[in-house]
Design a protein around this motif. Structure first.
Motif, PDB file in Angstrom:
ATOM      1  N   GLY A  81       0.823  -1.207   0.000  1.00 17.72           N
ATOM      2  CA  GLY A  81       0.000   0.000   0.000  1.00 17.72           C
ATOM      3  C   GLY A  81       0.854   1.253   0.000  1.00 17.72           C
ATOM      4  N   THR A  82       0.397   2.265  -0.712  1.00 18.29           N
ATOM      5  CA  THR A  82       1.109   3.550  -0.769  1.00 18.29           C
ATOM      6  C   THR A  82       0.371   4.626   0.013  1.00 18.29           C
ATOM      7  N   ASN A  83      -0.560   4.205   0.851  1.00 13.62           N
ATOM      8  CA  ASN A  83      -1.376   5.175   1.593  1.00 13.62           C
ATOM      9  C   ASN A  83      -0.969   5.296   3.052  1.00 13.62           C
ATOM     10  N   LEU A  84       0.255   4.844   3.385  1.00 12.28           N
ATOM     11  CA  LEU A  84       0.741   4.966   4.755  1.00 12.28           C
ATOM     12  C   LEU A  84       1.568   6.238   4.895  1.00 12.28           C
ATOM     13  N   LEU A  85       1.240   7.058   5.887  1.00  7.53           N
ATOM     14  CA  LEU A  85       1.997   8.262   6.218  1.00  7.53           C
ATOM     15  C   LEU A  85       2.551   8.137   7.629  1.00  7.53           C
ATOM     16  N   THR A  86       3.713   8.725   7.847  1.00  5.41           N
ATOM     17  CA  THR A  86       4.307   8.756   9.194  1.00  5.41           C
ATOM     18  C   THR A  86       4.556  10.206   9.583  1.00  5.41           C
ATOM     19  N   ALA A  87       4.393  10.474  10.863  1.00  2.65           N
ATOM     20  CA  ALA A  87       4.672  11.799  11.410  1.00  2.65           C
ATOM     21  C   ALA A  87       5.583  11.618  12.617  1.00  2.65           C
ATOM     22  N   GLU A  88       6.735  12.278  12.590  1.00  5.92           N
ATOM     23  CA  GLU A  88       7.720  12.119  13.659  1.00  5.92           C
ATOM     24  C   GLU A  88       7.987  13.453  14.340  1.00  5.92           C
ATOM     25  N   ALA A  89       8.345  13.358  15.601  1.00  4.97           N
ATOM     26  CA  ALA A  89       8.694  14.553  16.358  1.00  4.97           C
ATOM     27  C   ALA A  89      10.027  15.094  15.862  1.00  4.97           C
ATOM     28  N   GLY A  90      10.081  16.405  15.643  1.00  3.43           N
ATOM     29  CA  GLY A  90      11.301  17.039  15.180  1.00  3.43           C
ATOM     30  C   GLY A  90      11.876  17.972  16.221  1.00  3.43           C
ATOM     31  N   GLU A  91      12.294  19.148  15.771  1.00  2.00           N
ATOM     32  CA  GLU A  91      12.880  20.149  16.658  1.00  2.00           C
ATOM     33  C   GLU A  91      12.127  21.461  16.515  1.00  2.00           C
ATOM     34  N   ASP A  92      12.160  22.264  17.569  1.00  2.00           N
ATOM     35  CA  ASP A  92      11.504  23.561  17.503  1.00  2.00           C
ATOM     36  C   ASP A  92      12.442  24.584  16.872  1.00  2.00           C
ATOM     37  N   ALA A  93      12.054  25.847  16.895  1.00  2.00           N
ATOM     38  CA  ALA A  93      12.833  26.899  16.245  1.00  2.00           C
ATOM     39  C   ALA A  93      14.204  27.078  16.877  1.00  2.00           C
ATOM     40  N   THR A  94      14.346  26.717  18.140  1.00  2.00           N
ATOM     41  CA  THR A  94      15.635  26.877  18.834  1.00  2.00           C
ATOM     42  C   THR A  94      16.523  25.637  18.698  1.00  2.00           C
ATOM     43  N   GLY A  95      16.024  24.598  18.024  1.00  2.00           N
ATOM     44  CA  GLY A  95      16.819  23.395  17.841  1.00  2.00           C
ATOM     45  C   GLY A  95      16.631  22.348  18.911  1.00  2.00           C
ATOM     46  N   ARG A  96      15.723  22.600  19.843  1.00  4.88           N
ATOM     47  CA  ARG A  96      15.489  21.611  20.897  1.00  4.88           C
ATOM     48  C   ARG A  96      14.442  20.600  20.437  1.00  4.88           C
ATOM     49  N   PRO A  97      14.618  19.315  20.800  1.00  5.02           N
ATOM     50  CA  PRO A  97      13.621  18.310  20.410  1.00  5.02           C
ATOM     51  C   PRO A  97      12.273  18.583  21.077  1.00  5.02           C
ATOM     52  N   VAL A  98      11.217  18.311  20.325  1.00  7.83           N
ATOM     53  CA  VAL A  98       9.866  18.529  20.843  1.00  7.83           C
ATOM     54  C   VAL A  98       9.196  17.185  21.112  1.00  7.83           C
ATOM     55  N   GLN A  99       8.133  17.224  21.876  1.00 12.08           N
ATOM     56  CA  GLN A  99       7.352  16.034  22.162  1.00 12.08           C
ATOM     57  C   GLN A  99       5.992  16.128  21.476  1.00 12.08           C
ATOM     58  N   LEU A 100       5.553  15.020  20.898  1.00 10.71           N
ATOM     59  CA  LEU A 100       4.197  14.973  20.371  1.00 10.71           C
ATOM     60  C   LEU A 100       3.228  14.808  21.533  1.00 10.71           C
ATOM     61  N   PRO A 101       2.036  15.388  21.449  1.00 11.24           N
ATOM     62  CA  PRO A 101       1.076  15.260  22.546  1.00 11.24           C
ATOM     63  C   PRO A 101       0.634  13.820  22.759  1.00 11.24           C
ATOM     64  N   ARG A 102       0.303  13.483  23.973  1.00  9.79           N
ATOM     65  CA  ARG A 102      -0.141  12.126  24.288  1.00  9.79           C
ATOM     66  C   ARG A 102      -1.403  11.761  23.517  1.00  9.79           C
ATOM     67  N   SER A 103      -2.203  12.769  23.177  1.00  4.62           N
ATOM     68  CA  SER A 103      -3.469  12.523  22.470  1.00  4.62           C
ATOM     69  C   SER A 103      -3.314  12.587  20.953  1.00  4.62           C
ATOM     70  N   ALA A 104      -2.074  12.497  20.452  1.00  3.31           N
ATOM     71  CA  ALA A 104      -1.833  12.674  19.018  1.00  3.31           C
ATOM     72  C   ALA A 104      -2.594  11.657  18.173  1.00  3.31           C
ATOM     73  N   VAL A 105      -2.631  10.399  18.601  1.00  3.81           N
ATOM     74  CA  VAL A 105      -3.321   9.364  17.823  1.00  3.81           C
ATOM     75  C   VAL A 105      -4.811   9.667  17.746  1.00  3.81           C
TER      76      VAL A 105
END
Length: 412
Positions: A81-105
């Protein structure tokens, strides 16, 4: 008086002489004459045709294997299937890693076209084969928390044992990726490994997951077990979602804003199937290179044919002189040697096409692919050999037709 009568007789005979025309060879006669020259020099013909055969076989095999590989890859994409998307936590404007919210799903599941949504999260837990192994020796295996619907969303399969169950996700149990099991030396379920200081039971081993190969190198535990035994905070690291095929791009456009409304730039959205599609493009570039090598081999074969025909003209000067003395025209001699060159090239081309197709079918079958030999590759190969035959035989044919009968008969 007698001389006048003789002149009148010559005048009456002159029109008859002007009506004499050389006989023309039919296409069948041309083929027969051309084939005689090849049958008389069989060893040389085989060696000359071999160069053409190698070039055509290389080109047909390269195209066939490339198309077979690409067809297998496209079949895998259709299956995965080509309909799978992934979303990963990146970094904010200052370069610090961010956390996805617990309710993201739960937030992603509210998007209309989304059919399935699940998540994994990184867990700080060192993995060892047993408590006798030092903590710093982790065998390159990391720990991740996973939801029970992860496997169905990704289309993964369990090779041995079972997947995480609603009851098992609360317990110190784990499912190993294919590479992780190999690195830890786990071959069957029921064995235990150490995660930090907690002994965890291996309940399952996964087959390789083609769309997300990073999961092959991890040990997966349930979200509740990760929170209970390893101090996991419950924030997911990667969100996986499947939507309808027609709405993939629409979902992709709003996925980051849905997961993190105030900081969409910190969420990286990708489609795993794009990597497989890129592989197909890479294979196409390699195919172009191999076709170039095949063309070089074909060119070398053409030079061999030209060399054979030139030598043939030199060796058969007396034959050419005899034919010219018996009334063969220059055009007939040209056609004879040009036909020999075409037959020689066609012999090599046909043999090469068969060899290339056989190699494609054999290798594809060994790899478990569906063998694909495009008809245009066979037709193009044969057309290339005929072109090589014309080019290689043109100069020898013209040279043979220009030999004077007297000079040719006196040649030794």
């Amino acid at each position: 008086m007698r001389q006048d009568l003789r002149r009148q007789d010559l005048k009456r005979q002159a029109p008859g002489r002007q009506d004499l025309k050389p006989a023309r060879l039919s296409p069948r006669d041309i083929l027969r004459v051309g084939a005689v020259g090849l049958r008389a020099r069989r060893t040389r013909v085989v060696l000359s045709a071999l160069g053409i055969a190698i070039g055509i076989a290389t080109m047909v095999a390269v195209v066939g294997l490339s198309e077979s590989s690409r067809a297998d890859l496209m079949a895998r994409l259709d299956r995965l299937g080509t309909n799978l998307l992934t979303a990963e936590a990146g970094e904010d404007a200052t370069g610090r890693p961010v956390q996805l919210p617990r309710s993201a799903v739960a937030m992603v599941e509210r998007i209309g076209p989304v059919r399935h949504a699940t998540a994994t999260a990184d867990v700080e837990a060192r993995i060892r084969r047993s408590d006798l192994v030092p903590e710093e020796r982790t065998a390159g295996v990391t720990t991740q928390a996973a939801r029970t619907d992860l496997l169905s969303t990704l289309g993964g399969e369990v090779a041995r044992g079972t997947w995480l169950t609603p009851a098992g996700e609360h317990l110190p149990t784990t499912v190993l990726g294919a590479v992780a099991a190999d690195r830890l030396g786990i071959t069957r379920t029921g064995e235990t490994i150490m995660m930090n200081e907690t002994r965890v039971v291996v309940v399952g081993i996964l087959r390789p997951i083609e769309l997300v190969p990073t999961l092959d190198r991890v040990a997966l535990v349930g979200f509740p077990a990760a929170e209970r035994y390893f101090g996991f905070d419950g924030h997911p690291t990667t969100i996986f979602e499947r939507s309808t095929d027609a709405s993939v791009e629409d979902v992709r456009a709003v996925l980051a804003r849905t997961i993190s409304p105030g900081n969409a730039g910190s969420v990286k959205v990708s489609r795993p199937s794009d990597a497989l599609a890129a592989k197909a493009a890479t294979d196409k570039g390699l195919t172009t290179l191999m076709l170039g090598l095949g063309a070089v081999a074909l060119l070398v074969g053409g030079v061999g044919v030209a060399n054979t025909m030139v030598i043939s003209v030199l060796e058969r000067r007396q034959e050419i002189g005899l034919r010219r003395s018996l009334g063969a025209t220059r055009n007939a001699v040209r056609l004879q040697f040009l036909t020999e060159s075409l037959l020689l090239s066609a012999l090599g081309g046909a043999s090469g096409a068969l060899l290339g197709a056989a190699a494609t079918y054999g290798f594809a079958r060994a790899q478990g692919w569906t063998a694909v030999v495009p008809p245009w590759s066979l037709a193009g190969g044969l057309a290339a050999t005929l072109l090589i035959g014309v080019v290689a035989g043109l100069y020898p044919a013209i040279r043979a037709s220009r030999l004077h009968p007297t000079v040719a008969l006196n040649a030794t």
